[in-house]
Write a protein that holds these residues in place. Structure first.
Motif, PDB file in Angstrom:
ATOM      1  N   GLY A 142       5.648  16.155 -13.134  1.00 32.74           N
ATOM      2  CA  GLY A 142       4.784  16.631 -12.053  1.00 32.74           C
ATOM      3  C   GLY A 142       4.074  17.921 -12.403  1.00 32.74           C
ATOM      4  N   ARG A 143       4.784  18.843 -13.016  1.00 33.01           N
ATOM      5  CA  ARG A 143       4.199  20.138 -13.384  1.00 33.01           C
ATOM      6  C   ARG A 143       3.095  19.959 -14.423  1.00 33.01           C
ATOM      7  NH1 ARG A 143       4.629  23.431 -17.506  1.00 33.01           N
ATOM      8  NH2 ARG A 143       6.364  22.291 -18.478  1.00 33.01           N
ATOM      9  N   GLU A 156      -0.068  18.321 -13.033  1.00 35.70           N
ATOM     10  CA  GLU A 156      -0.883  19.289 -12.278  1.00 35.70           C
ATOM     11  C   GLU A 156      -1.599  20.251 -13.222  1.00 35.70           C
ATOM     12  OE1 GLU A 156      -0.346  22.558  -8.653  1.00 35.70           O
ATOM     13  OE2 GLU A 156       1.346  21.300  -9.286  1.00 35.70           O
ATOM     14  N   GLU A 157      -0.911  20.696 -14.244  1.00 33.34           N
ATOM     15  CA  GLU A 157      -1.493  21.655 -15.188  1.00 33.34           C
ATOM     16  C   GLU A 157      -2.691  21.075 -15.926  1.00 33.34           C
ATOM     17  OE1 GLU A 157      -0.194  23.871 -19.382  1.00 33.34           O
ATOM     18  OE2 GLU A 157       1.367  23.203 -17.962  1.00 33.34           O
ATOM     19  N   GLY A 173      -4.471  18.377 -14.885  1.00 35.71           N
ATOM     20  CA  GLY A 173      -5.401  17.698 -13.992  1.00 35.71           C
ATOM     21  C   GLY A 173      -5.406  16.190 -14.139  1.00 35.71           C
ATOM     22  N   SER A 181      -3.004  12.367 -13.340  1.00 33.03           N
ATOM     23  CA  SER A 181      -2.018  11.812 -12.416  1.00 33.03           C
ATOM     24  C   SER A 181      -0.638  11.825 -13.064  1.00 33.03           C
ATOM     25  CB  SER A 181      -2.392  10.386 -12.020  1.00 33.03           C
ATOM     26  OG  SER A 181      -2.240   9.503 -13.120  1.00 33.03           O
ATOM     27  N   ARG A 182       0.387  11.727 -12.243  1.00 39.43           N
ATOM     28  CA  ARG A 182       1.741  11.635 -12.779  1.00 39.43           C
ATOM     29  C   ARG A 182       1.890  10.366 -13.621  1.00 39.43           C
ATOM     30  NH1 ARG A 182       5.883  14.642  -9.647  1.00 39.43           N
ATOM     31  NH2 ARG A 182       7.297  13.102 -10.519  1.00 39.43           N
TER      32      ARG A 182
END
Length: 284
Positions: free
Chosen positions: A32-33, A36-37, A39, A41-42
């Motif tokens: 997840g991190r 997000e970092e 940009g 999707s998981r």
């Protein structure tokens, strides 16, 4: 891409399970991190990890049976689940836990008291809620890397095409006979494999229909001949056979999507839990 691979490696750790292959694992929160970092999707982050031979820890118990390429195929796959009641609830959660990357949840019905004995997402709190929407909320908590869509409608001639478009496999989790022929015909027209199950009392059956197969047409007729609630209305629908049939459906889906094993193509697996019989019939 090199930076993403490096970040995934730095966030991974050496696995301790003796059958783990690959040996490096990454935890869900790190997926997840990093998603997000960078940009992304998981789902994309999990695929990138597996391409770098780093296994998301949530799939480590898959790895003795499925390799990285198999898991990537699942993560890149899209399954349309038609019906989110007894069969569909267990199918949805099993495919999500298995790592099928995109699920389309379709059902126009709402939960009622009589569903509590067997339907996975039926609880006191979800009574009166649309089944597909309730499934969406539960699956998000189960595996946030799965891409989810939901349609709170019943399948019909007008919406079948848009709903099923882009699916790699269709899960027929309908109750009774209504719309089963319509669904198989739509799957045939769109050239998408269909995995169908049905139940009655302690009995059930599962089959896999590939484009061009006769499938269930010889058994339930064409569209004008098949409608109604089916024999399960008379024989009941206890929970154990529902869970078993859903598990077999998901096993077939994993085989179809990963191209492993021998699918139940042109075959009907029928079971009766009262006398513990399992038989496979030839449909060709």
């Amino acid at each position: 891409m090199a930076e993403l691979s490096r970040a995934l490696f730095n966030a991974s750790y050496q696995g301790s399970h003796p059958r783990t292959d690959p040996r490096r694992l990454i935890k869900d929160r790190e997926i997840g991190r990093i998603a997000e970092e960078f940009g992304i999707s998981r789902n994309e982050a999990e695929i990138a990890a597996l391409e770098a031979e780093i296994a998301p820890a949530r799939y480590v118990r898959n790895m003795a049976a499925l390799d990285c390429k198999d898991q990537i195929r699942l993560l890149k796959s899209r399954a349309a689940i038609i019906g989110l009641g007894g069969l569909g609830g267990y199918v949805a959660q099993t495919l999500a836990r298995s790592g099928v990357g995109s699920l389309v949840l379709v059902d126009g019905d709402v939960f009622e008291q009589t569903n509590l004995n067997r339907q996975a997402f039926s609880t006191i709190r979800t009574l009166g809620e649309n089944k597909a929407e309730a499934a969406l909320e539960k699956i998000r908590k189960m595996n946030p890397s799965v891409n989810l869509e939901w349609e709170g409608v019943f399948l019909d001639k007008d919406n079948a095409g848009p709903i099923l478009k882009g699916a790699d496999v269709i899960m027929d989790c309908l109750g009774g006979l209504d719309n089963r022929v319509l669904l198989q015909q739509a799957a045939r027209d769109m050239e998408i494999p269909l995995i169908s199950a049905a139940l009655a009392g302690f009995t059930g059956h599962v089959t896999v229909v590939f484009p061009g197969d006769q499938g269930l047409f010889p058994l339930i007729g064409r569209e004008d001949d098949s409608s109604g609630e089916g024999v399960e209305t008379d024989l009941g629908c206890p929970c154990p056979p529902v869970m078993l049939a859903a598990s077999i459906q998901c096993s077939e889906a994993v085989k179809v999507l990963t191209r492993k094993g021998q699918a139940l193509q042109n075959k009907l697996l029928a079971f009766d839990l009262l006398d513990n019989t399992f038989q496979v019939f030839d449909l060709s």
